[in-house]
Design an enzyme around this catalytic site. Structure first.
Site, mmCIF file in Angstrom:
data_model
loop_
_atom_site.group_PDB
_atom_site.id
_atom_site.type_symbol
_atom_site.label_atom_id
_atom_site.label_comp_id
_atom_site.label_asym_id
_atom_site.label_seq_id
_atom_site.Cartn_x
_atom_site.Cartn_y
_atom_site.Cartn_z
ATOM 1 N N LYS A 100 -14.189 9.305 -4.632
ATOM 2 C CA LYS A 100 -15.474 9.664 -4.019
ATOM 3 C C LYS A 100 -15.908 11.063 -4.459
ATOM 4 C CE LYS A 100 -13.749 7.350 0.138
ATOM 5 N NZ LYS A 100 -13.085 7.647 1.432
ATOM 6 N N THR B 134 -8.267 7.187 -2.454
ATOM 7 C CA THR B 134 -9.627 6.777 -2.814
ATOM 8 C C THR B 134 -10.606 7.926 -2.626
ATOM 9 O OG1 THR B 134 -9.842 5.805 -0.614
ATOM 10 C CG2 THR B 134 -9.435 4.289 -2.453
ATOM 11 N N HIS C 247 0.785 -1.228 0.000
ATOM 12 C CA HIS C 247 0.000 0.000 0.000
ATOM 13 C C HIS C 247 0.815 1.275 0.000
ATOM 14 C CE1 HIS C 247 -4.212 -1.320 0.461
ATOM 15 N NE2 HIS C 247 -3.655 -2.406 0.952
ATOM 16 N N LYS D 84 1.046 14.419 1.879
ATOM 17 C CA LYS D 84 -0.246 14.817 1.300
ATOM 18 C C LYS D 84 -0.343 16.340 1.113
ATOM 19 C CE LYS D 84 -2.873 10.858 3.201
ATOM 20 N NZ LYS D 84 -3.645 10.283 2.075
ATOM 21 N N LYS E 186 -8.539 14.176 4.461
ATOM 22 C CA LYS E 186 -7.729 12.968 4.430
ATOM 23 C C LYS E 186 -6.832 13.005 5.659
ATOM 24 C CE LYS E 186 -6.251 14.275 0.353
ATOM 25 N NZ LYS E 186 -6.300 13.081 -0.465
ATOM 26 N N ARG E 187 -6.105 11.921 5.948
ATOM 27 C CA ARG E 187 -5.200 11.974 7.081
ATOM 28 C C ARG E 187 -4.169 13.087 6.889
ATOM 29 N NH1 ARG E 187 -5.262 7.883 11.034
ATOM 30 N NH2 ARG E 187 -3.501 9.031 11.882
#
Ligand SMILES: *Cc1c(COP(=O)(O)O)cnc(C)c1O
Length: 798
Positions: free
Chosen positions: A648, A644, A349, A542, A536-537
């Site tokens: 969405k 992901t 992952h 990120k 998101k986290r």
């Protein structure tokens, strides 16, 4: 299933009377919820029994998905939708004067996961049931899920998530007849038995009882119910004397007490290793017992069983499987090994090295002495085999399982299985070319890609009911069963009425979110503004910080020129930081203080608002995502394996603002360059810097006044109450040379944001982009992803 409204109302009232001895007007939402759950259980139970009997009678091959996280969120609406009675129940409740929303909100999110990894595992459970494949989950029944996040003075505060609450998990069923024991610690030596065979003697070990709780996974309107099995720990009665104090008992209970709140990073704790082994061993033991009941030879177990290792957490599986086959069931090494390799498959992952688990050999040997011996033997045989095959000794050394005093779990998963997959095309390519290139040279046939997906039903029918009705109006209802029908929407991209209807649907979702923002934060936002969302986290890669830097630039633009012609923006964040992740927590503090600065400055004339919504989880995602105009997917190229939430957002009509990373690339390929806004470095640009060691953030800072002004804002007193956090951010960008290249991407990001502003002004163009995103989103259904796992890897049948 079919039930009439009258019948349902009778069943519901009966349940309420039986469970709580009360009538509807005085019942609390929680009482109404537990009663409704009871009715739902009654409806699906016969199907669940039938499914288990059928699979066992027909000796169907079953895939077991091992994951240390499952993040389903709430189950009530999913279960109702999948039974086909969601609308009927909503109708009935409205007749009875019950507020369905309140009842729905009485359910606590099942948050046994951190983020994307756990959400994917939960999506796969839903999709396995929906596609009808026999695929069961195997995980841990944590007493406390991911921490509950509060924001106090702009700081993240973590509170325990006591998700069982007063009612427990209404969906689970305890299965005492499948209890097994798991052994830890002690010492092992080998003794020769009467047949001259070496038998391991495991002494002074600690025995734990593993108790399974099964949570049903309902397929979408197909009568199929699969299992998600979650393990709890107990002390065996016969051992109770070994635990005379509460403290001693608590130490055991700790094994299933909490989910490790780490995302993309590795927590080197003895307890974590114990958790991982506990659920893997318990799961494998029951699988072997189940298989043997069929009266088939153990050496052929791969014909009826597939075991999937989701990330490295259950990667001890090949070694534990070997231990069981050899020690407990007497197989010879070679035949045990052959069947093990044919049984196991593994998903990687992340390429972030801190998330590829490695265990200190000493620790591993102490906790799992026999498994340790088996790993040494697997490692030895691997080295010998590779040398015989003429593999370069350097490569053998790099790829072996035990080296530098550590056990490399990903290596065990790759050597001990038949498949390794990445989770998006770019990620798989990077695994092959870089992270796992030595393994790719040895076992090219094991590598494959399975791009992640999402459960479309949750993100449309449940989270976006108005959108779903609008789609019905345009193309009919078939898309609810066959998501690929969304493709038909493409015929309407020039239909002004249809475009306007979709625009109104988005406005409704924005109004709902605006109300929630006001109620929870007191901030007023206009639904005429662009809702620009990053949820998101919180992680450096990120790059929430890049988003914040752009906000600061806008702030200065508007301070310099309050009449500047910009489309008003609301920047919305939701993110939990791992409790030990200092930098991430500082970014949260800064977002909140910039929000304070911006939201209270009258000079900005409401053109800029910043909102941080606390406790981001699946239920909050369901509220936020359908309300977004812009989906921020701005990780440094090469770092986000798939993502992901990008899918969405796309499905509910947001326009993606993205780097060429993870599945963003595949989204771009689907919607085309005109329906997405791309910016920033490519993976090759990033790797060029790594190779040449030529990145110098201070140079950019000193030569680019716009960037200098933004970066200085962190430390010049403009933002109140952030002295140490501001300094930490400044240092990460300048002193520590900006590990994730924010400064290099900044100007390109600003340009992309200007493009968004420009595009949004043309309502028609924007609506067309939005509709094209909805149209093409069917590509990312997890129903298809799981079908690929089922057919290409596990070889199971519907
Ligand atoms: C989908 C989802 C994620 C994953 O988000 P990414 O942006 O892909 O990292 C994380 N948390 C929750 C609650 C989600 O629903």
């Amino acid at each position: 299933m079919s039930v009439t409204k009258e019948q349902f109302i009778r069943d519901f009232k009966d349940a309420l009377h039986e469970e709580h001895l009360i009538k509807i007007p005085v019942a609390t939402p929680t009482e109404l919820f537990t009663s409704l759950a009871k009715v739902i259980r009654k409806y699906y139970t016969p199907k669940w029994l039938e499914r288990n009997k059928r699979l066992s009678d027909d000796q169907e091959k079953i895939a077991f998905y091992f994951s240390i996280e499952f993040l389903p969120g709430r189950m009530l609406e999913t279960n109702l939708l999948n039974l086909g009675i969601l609308d009927l129940v909503k109708d009935s409740f409205s007749d009875l004067g019950i507020d369905f929303e309140a009842v729905k909100n009485a359910e606590h999110d099942m948050a046994l996961g951190n983020g994307g990894l756990g959400r994917l595992a939960a999506a796969f459970m839903d999709s396995l049931a929906t596609t009808g494949y026999p695929g069961f989950g195997n995980g841990i029944r944590y007493q406390y899920g991911l921490f509950k996040q509060k924001i106090v003075n702009g700081h993240q505060v973590e509170l325990p998530d006591a998700w069982f609450g007063s009612v427990g998990n209404v969906w689970e069923v305890r299965k005492d007849h499948d209890i097994v024991d798991v052994k830890l610690y002690g010492n092992v030596h080998l003794e020769m038995n009467e047949h001259g065979k070496l038998i391991p003697i495991h002494e002074n070990s600690q025995t734990l009882r593993a108790v399974p709780y099964d949570v049903p996974q309902l397929g979408y309107q197909n009568g199929i119910v699969n299992n998600l099995r979650l393990w709890d720990v107990e002390i065996p009665e016969e051992d109770e004397l070994h635990y005379p104090t509460l403290e001693a008992r608590r130490k055991v209970q700790d094994i299933t007490a909490i989910l490790y709140p780490d995302d993309s990073s590795y927590e080197g704790k003895e307890l974590r290793l114990t958790q991982e082994y506990f659920m893997t061993s318990a799961g494998l033991q029951t699988i072997i017992k189940y298989y043997l009941k069929q009266g088939r030879p153990l050496a052929k177990i791969h014909e009826k069983v597939s075991v999937h290792i989701n990330d490295t957490h259950p990667a001890v599986a090949p070694a534990e499987f070997m231990r069981l086959l050899i020690d407990e069931y007497g197989l010879e090494w070679q035949e045990a090994w052959e069947t093990t390799v044919k049984t196991m498959s593994y998903t990687n992952h992340t390429i972030l090295s801190e998330a590829l688990e490695k265990w200190d050999e000493g620790l591993f040997k102490k906790v799992l002495p026999r498994v340790y011996q088996i790993i040494l033997e697997i490692d030895n045989r691997y080295v010998v085999k590779m040398a015989t095959d003429g593999v370069d000794p350097n490569i053998i050394e790099k790829t072996r399982i035990v080296k530098d005093g550590q056990i490399h779990m990903a290596h065990l998963a790759i050597i001990g299985g038949y498949s390794v997959n990445g989770v998006a095309k770019l990620h798989t390519k990077l695994l092959q070319e870089d992270t796992l290139s030595d393994f790719y040279a040895i076992y090219p046939e094991k590598f494959n890609n399975k791009t992640n997906g999402i459960v479309q039903r949750r993100w449309t029918q449940i989270a976006a009911p108005e959108l779903s009705e609008q789609i019905d109006k345009v193309i009919g209802c078939d898309w609810r069963k066959d998501i690929h029908q969304l493709e038909e929407l493409k015929h309407y991209v020039n239909d002004d009425t249809v475009l306007n209807d979709f625009y109104c649907v988005k406005q409704k979702a924005k109004e709902r979110l605006a109300t929630y923002i006001y109620e929870t934060t007191g901030i007023t936002v206009s639904t005429q503004a662009i809702f620009d969302v990053q949820v998101k986290r919180l992680h450096a890669y990120k790059r929430q910080l890049l988003n914040l830097m752009h906000i600061i630039k806008l702030y200065w633009d508007l301070k310099d020129n309050p009449d500047k012609d910009v489309v008003p923006r609301v920047f919305i964040f939701g993110a939990k930081a791992a409790p030990g992740y200092h930098f991430a927590k500082s970014v949260i503090k800064l977002i909140n203080e910039v929000a304070n600065l911006v939201n209270n400055d009258v000079d900005l004339k409401d053109k800029l608002k910043v909102v941080f919504l606390e406790n981001y989880n699946v239920s909050l995602a369901e509220l936020i995502i359908p309300a977004a105009d812009v989906s921020e997917q701005i990780s440094l190229a090469s770092k986000e394996a798939s993502g992901t939430s990008n899918m969405k957002f796309m499905m509910t009509g947001s326009v993606t603002l993205a780097t060429l990373d993870g599945a963003n690339i595949e989204i771009k390929d689907e919607v085309g360059d005109d329906n997405i806004v791309i910016f920033g470095m490519t993976k090759d640009d990033v790797y060029d810097h790594y190779r040449k060691h030529d990145y110098y953030s201070r140079g950019i800072y000193e030569n680019q006044p716009v960037i200098k002004r933004v970066v200085d804002t962190f430390v010049d007193g403009t933002i109140s109450d952030v002295v140490s956090e501001g300094m930490e951010i400044f240092e990460s960008l300048i002193t520590h040379n900006d590990e994730y290249f924010l400064l290099e991407d900044f100007m390109s990001y600003v340009e992309a944001q200007e493009k968004i502003d420009h595009l949004y002004r043309d309502k028609k163009v924007w609506s067309q982009m939005s509709l094209m995103n909805i149209t093409k989103s069917h590509k990312f259904t997890s129903d298809d992803t799981i079908s690929q796992y089922a057919e290409e890897l596990w070889q199971i049948k519907k």
